[in-house]
Each structure stands twice: as structure tokens, then as C-alpha cells.
Motif scaffolding. Structure first.
Motif, PDB file in Angstrom:
ATOM      1  N   GLY A  54       0.783  -1.233   0.000  1.00 28.15           N
ATOM      2  CA  GLY A  54       0.000   0.000   0.000  1.00 28.15           C
ATOM      3  C   GLY A  54       0.812   1.280   0.000  1.00 28.15           C
ATOM      4  N   PRO A  72      -5.278  -1.696  -1.489  1.00 26.38           N
ATOM      5  CA  PRO A  72      -4.871  -0.835  -0.377  1.00 26.38           C
ATOM      6  C   PRO A  72      -4.368   0.500  -0.898  1.00 26.38           C
ATOM      7  N   THR A  73      -4.753   1.572  -0.241  1.00 29.56           N
ATOM      8  CA  THR A  73      -4.205   2.880  -0.624  1.00 29.56           C
ATOM      9  C   THR A  73      -3.209   3.386   0.407  1.00 29.56           C
ATOM     10  N   THR A  74      -3.199   2.773   1.574  1.00 29.03           N
ATOM     11  CA  THR A  74      -2.214   3.140   2.591  1.00 29.03           C
ATOM     12  C   THR A  74      -1.686   1.849   3.225  1.00 29.03           C
ATOM     13  N   GLU A  77      -4.117   0.346   5.666  1.00 29.36           N
ATOM     14  CA  GLU A  77      -5.233  -0.384   5.079  1.00 29.36           C
ATOM     15  C   GLU A  77      -4.816  -1.811   4.719  1.00 29.36           C
ATOM     16  N   ARG A  80      -4.659  -3.843   7.878  1.00 31.88           N
ATOM     17  CA  ARG A  80      -5.965  -4.241   8.420  1.00 31.88           C
ATOM     18  C   ARG A  80      -6.580  -5.362   7.602  1.00 31.88           C
TER      19      ARG A  80
END
Lengths: 503, 351
Positions: A54, A72-74, A77, A80
Motif C-alpha cells: 500500500g 490498499p491505498t495506505t 489499510e 488491516r
């Protein structure tokens, strides 16, 4: 294999500006299996990892986690969702100014649903659970910044494990671990594998790969060039697919050292250590091997004047040699290619030729006015000499791959003739092709000086040395000629059992 | 990699990289210079008399002292440090030279020597605090700033120094500023026109060229940049890192004291209230300099341009009748824009 493919990468593409780094990568990770990703520096491994974790956005292709699209962008994320990454750079994974317990539970403290107030006792309790599951025997109240690199790495991995990941990505996790610590890590990976975690393991080290791999995937120039699985893995095939050429394990033609250049007598580098002595001869390459933390760097720095030994004498070309500082050592012809190039070697604001000329500005300049023409000519010579891949000698260092950066660091100290050339872990984070280039260059240029190479990896020592010295507990415990190695004795010495075997 | 492969790789890389370096890099590299030229054009079209030699000299004179201080602080920025004490070193030098001549009756040359010595000594103390006592640079020089602001007031119990002043013990100080000393502030050299260039402007230009040459073209300057970029690497390349750092603070201190001498010579008295803006203005000039030519690092040429930029802007605005109290706002705005250039847009800043 009937294992479930839990994570699937299809047609992944990524370019930086107009330069394609990943050109359609297909990769599946199976639960309960370790997939090793092999690739030379610059093949795109780190980019792949950063997309999956991410950090970078992808340009094309799909990622699927347990049947669902994974976008995922981060990094948070990705974490998780169950994809956890332990990055190569250890200090990215830990906060140096906090203690071990807080580091281990950091994500719970900052995640959603965390308590507003900080409860040190609860943190300690949770941290202890995490540490126990990992078999981590560290003082939980110690500051992470005070720990040695290897322990920091263990904390960083333990912290990642606290998330109970479905997919665990380890980017060269053993590059600074001792073999005992690496074994603890391997045991842990075994347990995770048994629990059904899909593991992507990125490494250059054949010993790691042999120990862990269920499957090997080779990456070259942004494409998958080979997938190897089954009962017996084809390691050589995987290496060849990664390099794109047949490698020949060229045995070293062992040379005898000539006239003594550096003579070290009864040198003590730690207060509890026994004195050590050795002699380096003209034209020979001597490897010093031993586990992480046995004093290899302390010895290297003592010879180079960056640290003062507690006792003993050194003689260089028959004259007493006691370097007051690094400048004195360099003036005497003793050079050190320091380890951890980004911390100890590279000046990030300087380009290639400025990095190469740094120690020799006095010799290269006229009346203290720098002569860039001379510096550039010398750098051009070295770029050709070591086959450094770059546009020109004026390229910035961060445009180079790790292997080429390391070549620049070695080239820096080859620009002038030395009496003793010391290299501390010169193959750290360097792909096999660059490693061969550097080793070949060292052997080709060895006459006229003594060369001392500090290496944790035995394979690397066998590959380039005439003689191998073994260190344990801050002293030298054994010596071997590279043509007649007694592996049992060598391994016993490394493991610190030399006294038992002598009796 | 074989040689042919390497050459192929190089050939493949080249056009791609050149394309990337085109537009954005040009904007970063020349953006600030274009802005400067544009500003000059704007002011010369919209106000009368902006382009005269007198106006140019006036601008240079208005930035000469801050410029000299900024060149000194550039040296400390190069080694990765910072010197907050420069403003107070300058005012201390101003007070010390006045005291030496007016109260102690010494001649001008001795006063100058005393000031330079003060600058050097403060630099050494700063350096020792930072290098050997491990006090962080901002804190050490902040402490030194306070100390000097207080110290310069003690001998006269907080009074400004001028000929004929009454001393704390009731006597009158009868010394005078020597003519040679006052000439430093008032003499003008002939340059195409008679009596055009003030000494301070000549000093600024000379010191700018000196420090620029030192930093860019000598091995000492190069080593100082290496120390600032990666101290450990510089040490392992044989550099006496501690000595370089202390020297940087000495340069900074001496430059600041030169600024103070010129200030005293211009004012002709030891004015306790002047020099308040010196620190902020000169630090701003040095930081604006980061953006010049896309250097993204401290550099003498950039610092000089940065000082000039602020001077031209303020002069132009004044001629357009902008009120004096908008000046600090304008300087701050320029600094913020320059910092955006440096850190958000440039390649180095993004690392």
C-alpha cells in the motif's frame, strides 16, 4: 500442491515516469507455504513489495486477497486487510525513542478503537504476550534505539506478527541477523506456515532459501522469469532465471600472501576479549568471518583509526602504525570500505564522482582548489572498470540500484593505491551479479596491497578469499586456507566451540 | 552485466530520463531567477527612477549588512548546523567598536581588530558547545544570542554610546569615532559615476565572491558540504569533522562582526536599539537561497540572490508607496514561497 492460493497478483504494472519497473507480474501466494522471490537489484522486488503493502499505487493489473479485490491505498489499510510487510530497512519498522513494549503494541495504540488514555500496565501485558509468542527474550523496558540492529529487527518482525496476518511479506529479513537469531526467525516462520499463513520471502541468501522455500519465483527486469515448485526445488535453475544467464561457480585460485604488509600483534578490541594477532601479506585477500556482534566491525574500525584499540601493536611495512584518526589511516595507505553504505558511505547530496573523490580531495586538488576535471576522469575510469550502470559520472546516487551504489563505494577506495584495503560487509544488499563483479575486481587488483574483507556469509568468503580468519567473542579463533577447508572445524569455531574442540 | 548489455541499458535510459528532466526541472531551476527578472521589469515599468544606478546602489546598500550576515550563516547551514547568534554578534561588535573608540579612546583599526576577535571567539565558543558539549545547534546559538544581547548592555548600563555621553560613574566619554572607521560607513568609491559605491556594498560583493569560491571550488568547501550531508560518511572518508564544524561557526561569527562594524560606521554611534531585524532578515536570505537555481541546499550564490531579491522587492514596493509596516509581511511571504520551491518541488526535497 493442493494448497489454497490465498493471494493473487495478475498483470501488475508500475512505471516511474517513463521507466517501466514492473511489466506485468503474475504471482500467487499459497496459504501455508513460503514463496521465495528472487531477483537481482533493480529487478523490481522492492517496488512489488511497496505496491502490495500500500505504499505505491499500481498502474495496472489486479490484486486479489481471499477471492476479493485487494486495493490498499495506505500501509495501514493493507495491514488491516491482513497483508503485513516487514521492510528491509529496520528503522522503518520501529520507533527508536520508545521502549520495546510500546513498540510491540504500537499499532493497537494508534488504531481504531484504541483507548484514549495510555495504560502502561496493559501495554506491558499485551507486549509480553506478543513477545512470548515470538520467543523474544528481550527486556521489554529497553529503549529500541539502544538495541543492536539485530534485536531491532526482531522487534520489528514481532510487531508485524501481532496483527495475525493472512499474508506476511518479509523483505530480506536476515540481512543483519546473526545465524542464531536467523534460526529463531526461521522457527517462527515454520510455525506461521503450519498455521496457514501465506509467506512471501525476499532474499539473496541461498542458505535462507534452502532452509525455507516451498516455491521459488524468479523476477528479472520487471517480469517473472521462472516459477519453481515441487518436492525438489531447482535452486540453480532459479538463480539462472533471476540472472538470465548461466552462472559458473568459479573456484578461487588460492594465492599465497607475499611480503608482510600489515602485522597485528596482541591487539585488544574489547575489555573482556583475548588479544588477537595476524599478518597480512602482499597480494592476498583475507576474509574475516564470524557471527554478527563478534567484533568484526570493531576490528575493522580499529585498523582504520575510527576507534582506538585497548592494547597491542600494529606494524605497517615494517614501521609502527597507530592511527590517531581516519585521516591518518588514509594518509598511511589504509582504506576502509565501511558497511551499511547509506549510513557510513554515501553522501546523498553528492553525485557519483563527488562521492568517489571524497577521501582524496587533497591529492586531486591543486593548491586546495578542487579539480573537477580530474575527479570526473577518475570516476569515468572506475565506472568502466567496475561496470557501474549509470548515465554518466554526474548522476545522483539515488538514481542507482543498490548494487551499483555499492560499486561506487568500492570504486571510491580503488581510485588511489592502498597498502591495506579493508572492506566491511561489501556484499550487503548487493545482487549476485554485482557481487561477482566486485569480487572479481578485488581479486584482479589485489597485488601491491593486502586486502581484508569482513564477511558474515561463509559463501561469500569462499567466493573471494585466499585465507579465512574466524572471529568469535572479539578475538580471532581460527585460520583456514581457502583450498583446504575443514568445514566441521570452521563451523565449530564460528559457533564459539573452538576451545571444546581443541581439548 | 556485460559491456554490451550495459550500453543497451544506458541507451534505453537516456531519452526517458531526459524527457523527465525537461519542464518541471526547468521550472524549479530557473523559476526564482525568472521571478526576480520579472519583478525588476515590473518595477522599472511601473515606477520612474527604479532603473537608475543610484537606485541599484541603494538596494545593494540596504541589503549589504544582512547579506554579509546571511553569507556567514550559510557556512553553518552547509555543515548541517544553524547560527542564531549572528544578529547579536553584529550588535555586540557595533557596541564594542563604539566603546573602544568613544570610551577607551582607541583608534579605528584597533576597534576593528577587537570586533573581528569577538566574532571569532564567539564562533569558537558556539562550535565547542555544539561539537564537544553536544548542545543542539539551535539551542547553543540561541543561548549565545541571549548572552550577547545582555552582555553588550552591561558596560554602559544599557545606554547607547555616542561622543559626549555620560558614563555610569558620572564622567563624560570624550573619545570620538576615528575618521578611517567612519569612512567604512560613509565613503563611496567612484564606479562609472563619482561617489557611487559605498564600502559596505563593495564588502558584500567581495565577501560573497570569497565565500562562494571557498564553498564551491575548494576542497574545504566540498568537505563542509559532505559533513552537512552525511557526517559519518565524511568522517570515514578521513575528514576532521569536528574541526570543520567549528570553523563554520567561526566564519559565521567573523562575518557577523564585519556586519556589525559596518553598521557602527554607518550610524556613527553605538545604538542599543538598532539591528533588531538583522537575524531574521539574514536567515531569510540564506533560506531563500535554497530555492535559487534549484540547489535545494545552502549555497553562497543563492544567499546573495536571496538577499538581493528581498531588497529589490522592498525598494520597489516603497517606490510604489506601499506602507513600511507591510515589509515584514512581504519578506515572510517570499520566504514561504521559496521554501515551497525548495522542499515541495525539487528532487532533493522530496527524498
Amino acid at each position: 500442491m493442493d494448497k489454497e492460493a490465498v493471494f493473487r497478483i495478475a498483470g501488475l504494472q508500475k512505471a516511474f515516469g517513463p521507466i517501466p519497473v514492473l511489466r506485468g507480474v503474475d504471482l500467487t501466494l499459497k496459504s501455508g507455504a513460503v514463496t521465495v522471490l528472487m531477483g537481482a537489484n533493480g529487478a523490481g522486488k522492492s517496488t512489488l513489495v511497496k505496491i502490495v503493502s500500500g505504499v505505491y499505487a499500481r498502474d495496472g493489473g489486479t490484486l486479489t486477497l481471499a477471492g476479493e479485490a485487494f486495493e490498499p491505498t495506505t500501509p495501514a489499510e493493507a495491514m488491516r486487510a491482513g497483508v503485513v510487510t516487514v521492510h528491509q530497512n529496520i528503522n522503518d519498522g520501529v520507533v527508536a525513542d520508545l521502549d520495546v513494549a510500546t513498540n510491540l503494541t504500537l499499532d493497537r495504540l494508534s488504531g481504531k478503537g484504541a483507548h484514549l488514555l495510555f495504560n502502561p500496565r496493559a501495554v506491558r501485558r499485551q507486549a509480553r504476550q506478543v513477545a512470548e509468542r515470538m520467543d523474544l527474550t528481550l527486556d521489554l523496558s529497553a529503549m529500541v534505539g539502544d538495541l543492536p540492529l539485530a534485536d531491532r529487527q526482531m522487534v520489528s518482525i514481532a510487531r508485524a506478527m501481532a496483527h495475525e496476518p493472512k499474508v506476511l511479506i518479509l523483505d530480506e529479513p536476515t540481512s543483519s541477523l546473526s545465524s542464531a537469531e536467523a534460526n529463531r526467525l526461521f522457527d517462527l516462520i515454520d510455525r506461521l506456515r503450519a498455521r496457514g499463513v501465506a509467506i512471501l520471502y525476499i532474499s539473496h541468501r541461498m542458505s535462507d532459501i534452502r532452509r525455507l522455500a516451498n516455491r521459488i519465483v524468479s523476477l528479472r527486469d520487471g517480469r517473472i522469469t521462472g516459477v519453481f515448485e515441487g518436492e525438489k526445488l531447482d535452486y540453480e535453475g532459479a538463480v539462472n532465471a533471476m540472472l538470465g544467464q548461466k552462472i559458473n561457480l568459479n573456484a578461487v585460485a588460492v594465492r599465497e600472501g607475499g611480503q608482510a604488509i600489515l602485522d597485528v600483534k596482541a591487539l585488544r578490541i574489547a575489555s573482556t576479549a583475548k588479544p588477537l594477532s595476524f599478518t597480512l601479506g602482499d597480494g592476498e585477500i583475507v576474509a574475516v568471518t564470524g557471527l554478527v556482534g563478534v567484533g568484526k566491525t570493531a576490528l575493522a574500525e580499529s585498523l582504520f583509526g575510527a576507534r582506538h584499540p585497548l592494547g597491542g601493536q600494529m606494524t605497517l611495512d615494517g614501521r609502527a602504525y597507530a592511527p590517531r584518526n581516519t585521516g591518518h589511516a588514509i594518509a598511511s595507505g589504509v582504506f576502509l570500505v565501511a558497511k551499511d553504505r547509506s549510513d557510513n558511505g554515501i553522501v546523498p547530496d553528492f553525485n557519483i564522482y563527488e562521492n568517489m573523490s571524497l577521501p582524496f580531495l587533497r591529492r586531486l586538488s591543486s593548491f586546495s582548489v578542487s579539480r573537477r576535471d580530474r575527479e570526473r576522469a577518475e570516476a569515468q575510469r572506475q565506472i568502466e572498470n567496475l561496470a557501474i550502470v549509470c548515465r554518466s559520472e554526474r548522476d545522483e546516487m539515488d538514481m542507482l540500484s543498490g548494487g551499483n551504489q555499492q560499486k561506487v563505494m568500492v570504486a571510491r577506495w580503488l581510485t588511489q593505491a592502498s597498502r591495506v584495503l579493508i572492506l566491511d560487509e561489501p556484499f550487503q544488499g548487493v545482487d549476485i551479479a554485482a557481487r561477482r563483479d566486485i569480487a572479481k575486481k578485488l581479486r584482479a587488483s589485489a597485488s601491491g596491497r593486502a586486502t581484508l574483507v569482513f564477511l558474515t556469509e561463509l559463501d561469500e568468503a569462499f567466493e573471494c578469499a585466499d585465507r579465512i580468519l574466524v572471529m568469535s567473542e572479539h578475538t580471532i579463533v581460527g585460520e583456514h586456507r581457502n583450498s583446504e577447508i575443514d568445514m566441521d572445524r570452521l563451523l565449530a569455531e564460528i559457533a564459539g566451540q573452538h576451545e571444546a574442540s581443541e581439548q | 552485466m556485460t559491456e554490451t548489455q550495459m550500453r543497451q541499458a544506458n541507451a534505453a535510459l537516456r531519452p526517458a530520463l531526459l524527457a523527465r528532466t525537461s519542464l518541471r526541472d526547468h521550472a524549479i531551476r530557473y523559476g526564482f531567477i525568472v521571478l526576480l527578472v520579472g519583478m525588476v521589469l515590473f518595477f522599472s515599468l511601473s515606477t520612474s527612477g527604479f532603473t537608475s544606478p543610484q537606485s541599484a546602489v541603494f538596494i545593494l546598500q540596504s541589503v549589504s549588512i544582512t547579506g554579509i550576515l546571511a553569507l556567514g550563516v550559510t557556512a553553518t547551514l552547509v555543515v548541517g548546523g544553524f547560527d542564531l547568534s549572528i544578529g547579536s554578534v553584529a550588535t555586540t561588535a557595533m557596541m564594542a567598536s563604539s566603546y573602544a573608540m568613544v570610551v577607551m579612546g582607541l583608534d579605528g583599526w584597533t576597534a576593528v581588530a577587537i570586533c573581528l576577535a569577538i566574532g571569532a571567539i564567539v564562533g569558537v565558543i558556539n562550535g565547542v558547545l555544539i561539537v564537544y558539549m553536544r548542545v543542539p545547534d539551535l539551542l547553543a546559538t540561541l543561548g549565545m544570542m541571549f548572552l550577547l544581547v545582555g552582555l553588550q548592555r552591561i558596560p554602559t548600563e544599557g545606554r547607547s554610546i555616542a561622543t559626549g555621553m555620560t558614563m555610569p560613574d558620572g564622567t563624560t566619554a570624550n573619545g570620538t569615532f576615528s575618521p578611517e572607521f567612519l569612512a567604512l560607513g560613509r565613503h563611496r568609491f567612484d564606479f562609472f559615476q563619482p561617489n557611487l559605491l559605498p564600502v559596505s556594498v563593495v564588502m558584500l560583493i567581495a565577501l560573497a565572491i570569497l565565500i562562494w569560491f571557498f564553498l564551491e571550488y575548494t576542497r574545504f568547501g566540498r568537505m563542509m558540504y559532505a559533513v552537512g550531508s552525511n557526517e559519518r560518511a565524511a568522517q570515514l572518508a578521513g575528514a576532521p569533522v569536528k574541526a570543520y564544524k567549528i570553523w563554520a561557526y567561526v566564519i559565521s561569527g567573523v562575518f557577523a562582526s564585519i556586519g556589525g562594524i559596518l553598521l557602527a560606521a554607518r550610524l556613527g554611534r553605538g545604538d542599543i536599539a538598532s539591528g533588531n531585524n538583522l537575524l531574521l532578515d539574514s536567515v531569510a536570505a540564506a533560506l531563500i537561497g535554497f530555492a535559487v537555481l534549484g540547489a535545494a541546499k545552502p549555497n553562497a550564490f543563492g544567499t546573495a540572490i536571496g538577499a538581493l531579491f528581498v531588497g529589490i522587492l522592498l525598494q520597489g514596493l516603497t517606490m510604489m508607496n506601499a506602507p513600511y509596516y507591510t515589509q515584514d509581511f512581504v519578506k515572510g511571504a517570499v520566504l514561504v514561497v521559496a521554501l515551497v520551491f525548495t522542499f515541495a518541488l525539487s528532487k532533493r526535497g522530496r527524498r
